[in-house]
Scaffold this active site. Structure first.
Site, PDB file in Angstrom:
ATOM      1  N   SER A 189       1.181   3.371  -2.720  1.00  0.00           N
ATOM      2  CA  SER A 189       0.835   4.322  -3.779  1.00  0.00           C
ATOM      3  C   SER A 189       0.401   5.666  -3.202  1.00  0.00           C
ATOM      4  O   SER A 189       0.278   6.639  -3.939  1.00  0.00           O
ATOM      5  CB  SER A 189      -0.285   3.749  -4.663  1.00  0.00           C
ATOM      6  OG  SER A 189      -1.406   3.396  -3.874  1.00  0.00           O
ATOM      7  N   ASN A 198       1.755  -2.184   5.412  1.00  0.00           N
ATOM      8  CA  ASN A 198       1.098  -0.889   5.608  1.00  0.00           C
ATOM      9  C   ASN A 198      -0.318  -0.848   5.025  1.00  0.00           C
ATOM     10  O   ASN A 198      -1.178  -0.134   5.541  1.00  0.00           O
ATOM     11  CB  ASN A 198       1.956   0.206   4.965  1.00  0.00           C
ATOM     12  CG  ASN A 198       1.209   1.515   4.836  1.00  0.00           C
ATOM     13  OD1 ASN A 198       1.078   2.274   5.793  1.00  0.00           O
ATOM     14  ND2 ASN A 198       0.678   1.789   3.639  1.00  0.00           N
ATOM     15  N   ALA A 237     -10.879  -4.655  15.524  1.00  0.00           N
ATOM     16  CA  ALA A 237     -10.544  -6.081  15.683  1.00  0.00           C
ATOM     17  C   ALA A 237      -9.351  -6.444  14.808  1.00  0.00           C
ATOM     18  O   ALA A 237      -8.443  -7.174  15.234  1.00  0.00           O
ATOM     19  CB  ALA A 237     -11.750  -6.948  15.324  1.00  0.00           C
ATOM     20  N   ILE A 289      -3.333  10.897  11.681  1.00  0.00           N
ATOM     21  CA  ILE A 289      -2.305  11.404  10.763  1.00  0.00           C
ATOM     22  C   ILE A 289      -2.979  11.968   9.515  1.00  0.00           C
ATOM     23  O   ILE A 289      -3.827  11.306   8.910  1.00  0.00           O
ATOM     24  CB  ILE A 289      -1.344  10.251  10.347  1.00  0.00           C
ATOM     25  CG1 ILE A 289      -0.730   9.564  11.573  1.00  0.00           C
ATOM     26  CG2 ILE A 289      -0.259  10.754   9.389  1.00  0.00           C
ATOM     27  CD1 ILE A 289       0.119  10.442  12.464  1.00  0.00           C
ATOM     28  N   GLY A 328       0.816  -1.216   0.000  1.00  0.00           N
ATOM     29  CA  GLY A 328       0.000   0.000   0.000  1.00  0.00           C
ATOM     30  C   GLY A 328       0.841   1.253   0.000  1.00  0.00           C
ATOM     31  O   GLY A 328       0.635   2.141   0.823  1.00  0.00           O
ATOM     32  N   TYR A 386     -12.491  -2.766  12.011  1.00  0.00           N
ATOM     33  CA  TYR A 386     -11.155  -2.151  11.938  1.00  0.00           C
ATOM     34  C   TYR A 386     -10.395  -2.381  13.251  1.00  0.00           C
ATOM     35  O   TYR A 386      -9.232  -2.802  13.243  1.00  0.00           O
ATOM     36  CB  TYR A 386     -11.313  -0.654  11.654  1.00  0.00           C
ATOM     37  CG  TYR A 386     -10.007   0.108  11.542  1.00  0.00           C
ATOM     38  CD1 TYR A 386      -9.260   0.067  10.367  1.00  0.00           C
ATOM     39  CD2 TYR A 386      -9.532   0.880  12.603  1.00  0.00           C
ATOM     40  CE1 TYR A 386      -8.067   0.775  10.259  1.00  0.00           C
ATOM     41  CE2 TYR A 386      -8.344   1.586  12.500  1.00  0.00           C
ATOM     42  CZ  TYR A 386      -7.620   1.535  11.328  1.00  0.00           C
ATOM     43  OH  TYR A 386      -6.429   2.236  11.221  1.00  0.00           O
TER      44      TYR A 386
HETATM   45  N1  LIG Z   1      -3.855   8.023   8.428  1.00  0.00           N
HETATM   46  C1  LIG Z   1      -4.124   7.745   9.700  1.00  0.00           C
HETATM   47  O1  LIG Z   1      -4.572   8.603  10.487  1.00  0.00           O
HETATM   48  C2  LIG Z   1      -3.883   6.353  10.233  1.00  0.00           C
HETATM   49  C3  LIG Z   1      -4.021   6.139  11.604  1.00  0.00           C
HETATM   50  C4  LIG Z   1      -3.803   4.876  12.120  1.00  0.00           C
HETATM   51  C5  LIG Z   1      -3.431   3.843  11.292  1.00  0.00           C
HETATM   52  N2  LIG Z   1      -3.307   4.056   9.957  1.00  0.00           N
HETATM   53  C6  LIG Z   1      -2.923   2.907   9.108  1.00  0.00           C
HETATM   54  O2  LIG Z   1      -1.849   3.260   8.271  1.00  0.00           O
HETATM   55  C7  LIG Z   1      -1.955   2.557   7.031  1.00  0.00           C
HETATM   56  C8  LIG Z   1      -1.907   3.538   5.872  1.00  0.00           C
HETATM   57  O3  LIG Z   1      -2.983   4.452   6.026  1.00  0.00           O
HETATM   58  P1  LIG Z   1      -3.123   5.794   5.156  1.00  0.00           P
HETATM   59  O4  LIG Z   1      -3.851   6.761   6.000  1.00  0.00           O
HETATM   60  O5  LIG Z   1      -1.824   6.162   4.555  1.00  0.00           O
HETATM   61  O6  LIG Z   1      -4.141   5.264   4.044  1.00  0.00           O
HETATM   62  P2  LIG Z   1      -4.393   5.687   2.514  1.00  0.00           P
HETATM   63  O7  LIG Z   1      -3.862   7.028   2.224  1.00  0.00           O
HETATM   64  O8  LIG Z   1      -5.817   5.373   2.276  1.00  0.00           O
HETATM   65  O9  LIG Z   1      -3.489   4.631   1.723  1.00  0.00           O
HETATM   66  C9  LIG Z   1      -3.783   3.281   1.794  1.00  0.00           C
HETATM   67  C10 LIG Z   1      -2.815   2.541   0.916  1.00  0.00           C
HETATM   68  O10 LIG Z   1      -3.145   1.147   1.015  1.00  0.00           O
HETATM   69  C11 LIG Z   1      -3.362   0.652  -0.281  1.00  0.00           C
HETATM   70  N3  LIG Z   1      -4.366  -0.399  -0.250  1.00  0.00           N
HETATM   71  C12 LIG Z   1      -5.642  -0.344   0.178  1.00  0.00           C
HETATM   72  N4  LIG Z   1      -6.229  -1.535   0.019  1.00  0.00           N
HETATM   73  C13 LIG Z   1      -5.294  -2.349  -0.526  1.00  0.00           C
HETATM   74  C14 LIG Z   1      -5.293  -3.693  -0.927  1.00  0.00           C
HETATM   75  N5  LIG Z   1      -6.400  -4.454  -0.827  1.00  0.00           N
HETATM   76  N6  LIG Z   1      -4.157  -4.215  -1.458  1.00  0.00           N
HETATM   77  C15 LIG Z   1      -3.044  -3.462  -1.588  1.00  0.00           C
HETATM   78  N7  LIG Z   1      -2.989  -2.170  -1.226  1.00  0.00           N
HETATM   79  C16 LIG Z   1      -4.108  -1.633  -0.708  1.00  0.00           C
HETATM   80  C17 LIG Z   1      -3.797   1.826  -1.139  1.00  0.00           C
HETATM   81  O11 LIG Z   1      -3.446   1.542  -2.484  1.00  0.00           O
HETATM   82  P3  LIG Z   1      -4.456   1.790  -3.735  1.00  0.00           P
HETATM   83  O12 LIG Z   1      -5.206   3.037  -3.443  1.00  0.00           O
HETATM   84  O13 LIG Z   1      -3.553   1.864  -4.905  1.00  0.00           O
HETATM   85  O14 LIG Z   1      -5.321   0.596  -3.782  1.00  0.00           O
HETATM   86  C18 LIG Z   1      -2.940   2.937  -0.541  1.00  0.00           C
HETATM   87  O15 LIG Z   1      -1.656   2.944  -1.125  1.00  0.00           O
HETATM   88  C19 LIG Z   1      -3.240   1.735   7.108  1.00  0.00           C
HETATM   89  O16 LIG Z   1      -2.968   0.427   7.509  1.00  0.00           O
HETATM   90  C20 LIG Z   1      -4.045   2.455   8.180  1.00  0.00           C
HETATM   91  O17 LIG Z   1      -4.954   1.613   8.847  1.00  0.00           O
HETATM   92  C21 LIG Z   1      -3.530   5.287   9.391  1.00  0.00           C
END
Ligand SMILES: NC(=O)c1ccc[n+]([C@@H]2O[C@H](COP(=O)([O-])OP(=O)(O)OC[C@H]3O[C@@H](n4cnc5c(N)ncnc54)[C@H](OP(=O)(O)O)[C@@H]3O)[C@@H](O)[C@H]2O)c1
Length: 259
Positions: A14, A90, A157, A188, A12, A155
């Protein structure tokens, strides 16, 4: 540089936190496999950034909710890079649903991407790391893994499961000198959540419940991930490190009811 000549897979990557990690790894000297599911153009842009830094990179499409697609991705990695030193799990999704809306499909989608996928990535990665005599795995969980978030039972869980899985795999893989750790980001800002955070009302509520008084930035997660991926953390395994402005340290957890 902390990751010179290492080969890293960031699932993930991108966009958002994953993209930040992938580019930071390249700046630290690593070659990086950029995994994505739907956003090919964005993934290719990340690859270009990494190549411009002077490191090898390819984008590999794989839905990490599918074991078959993960297996195919690892075949590509083996052919193109002949090994792996670092895995960052990630990729993740968080879809808000009130209880009456929750159904099996939503539950399974979230658990597949957020928990099953990381496990199978670890399973394929450790075989490569074992051959190299060491490796680093970093799972990206969430504060939701140890606290409740309204409308996110699936989420929470999945992320709680990821924290438990981290401990279990640390025990399994220690003998191979593979460290398995976890980062728990707080709130974030990423481009997808920018609108949400740009609302003054929302931001003010959050600023009140986070001890450091503000939402975090992608760059503030990266240092922890680089540390857990480098030799600096060779004696650290099975741990979860929350980078959350102190949010999870608060006993009354007011944030849970504000979402
Ligand atoms: N941002 C926050 O506040 C926050 C807080 C706590 C935890 N997190 C965790 O941090 C991680 C990244 O979050 P983010 O906020 O950066 O999210 P994001 O901007 O939505 O990015 C998610 C990434 O995961 C990829 N992805 C989603 N489903 C996928 C799948 N089935 N197979 C492969 N890739 C997949 C997406 O790729 P495509 O779009 O190309 O499919 C994208 O690159 C996640 O695990 C999230 O739970 C984030």
């Amino acid at each position: 540089m902390k990751l010179e000549n290492k080969i890293a897979l960031v699932t993930g990557s991108s966009s958002g936190i994953g993209r930040g990690i992938a580019v930071a790894f390249a700046k630290e000297g690593a070659d990086v496999i950029v995994n994505y599911n739907s956003r090919k153009d964005e993934a290719e842009e990340v690859v270009k950034k990494i190549r411009d830094i002077g490191r090898k990179s390819i984008a590999v499409k794989a839905n990490t909710g599918s074991v078959k697609e993960i297996e195919e991705m690892f075949k590509v990695i083996k052919n193109e890079f002949n090994g792996l030193d670092i895995l960052v799990n990630n990729a993740g999704i968080s879809e808000y649903h009130v209880m009456d809306e929750m159904n099996e499909e939503i539950w399974e989608r979230t658990l597949s991407i957020n928990l099953k996928g990381p496990f199978f990535c670890c399973k394929f990665a450790y075989k490569e790391m074992e051959k190299r005599g060491s490796g680093k795995i970093v799972n990206i969980a969430s504060c939701g893994g140890i606290r409740g978030f309204r409308n996110l039972p699936h989420y929470c869980a999945s992320k709680g499961g990821l924290i438990a899985l981290t401990k279990q795999l640390a025990g399994e893989f220690g003998k191979f000198r593979i460290n398995v750790n976890c980062i728990g980001p707080g709130a974030i800002v990423t481009e997808r959540s920018e609108d949400y955070w740009s609302s003054e009302g929302t931001r003010k509520v959050w600023e009140k419940v986070i001890p450091l008084g503000r939402i975090g930035l992608v760059d503030e997660i990266i240092g922890g991930v680089v540390y857990l991926s480098s030799s600096d953390s060779d004696y650290v395994t099975g741990q979860t490190f929350f980078i959350d402005g102190g949010w999870t340290s608060q006993a009354n957890w007011p944030g849970a009811n504000l979402l």
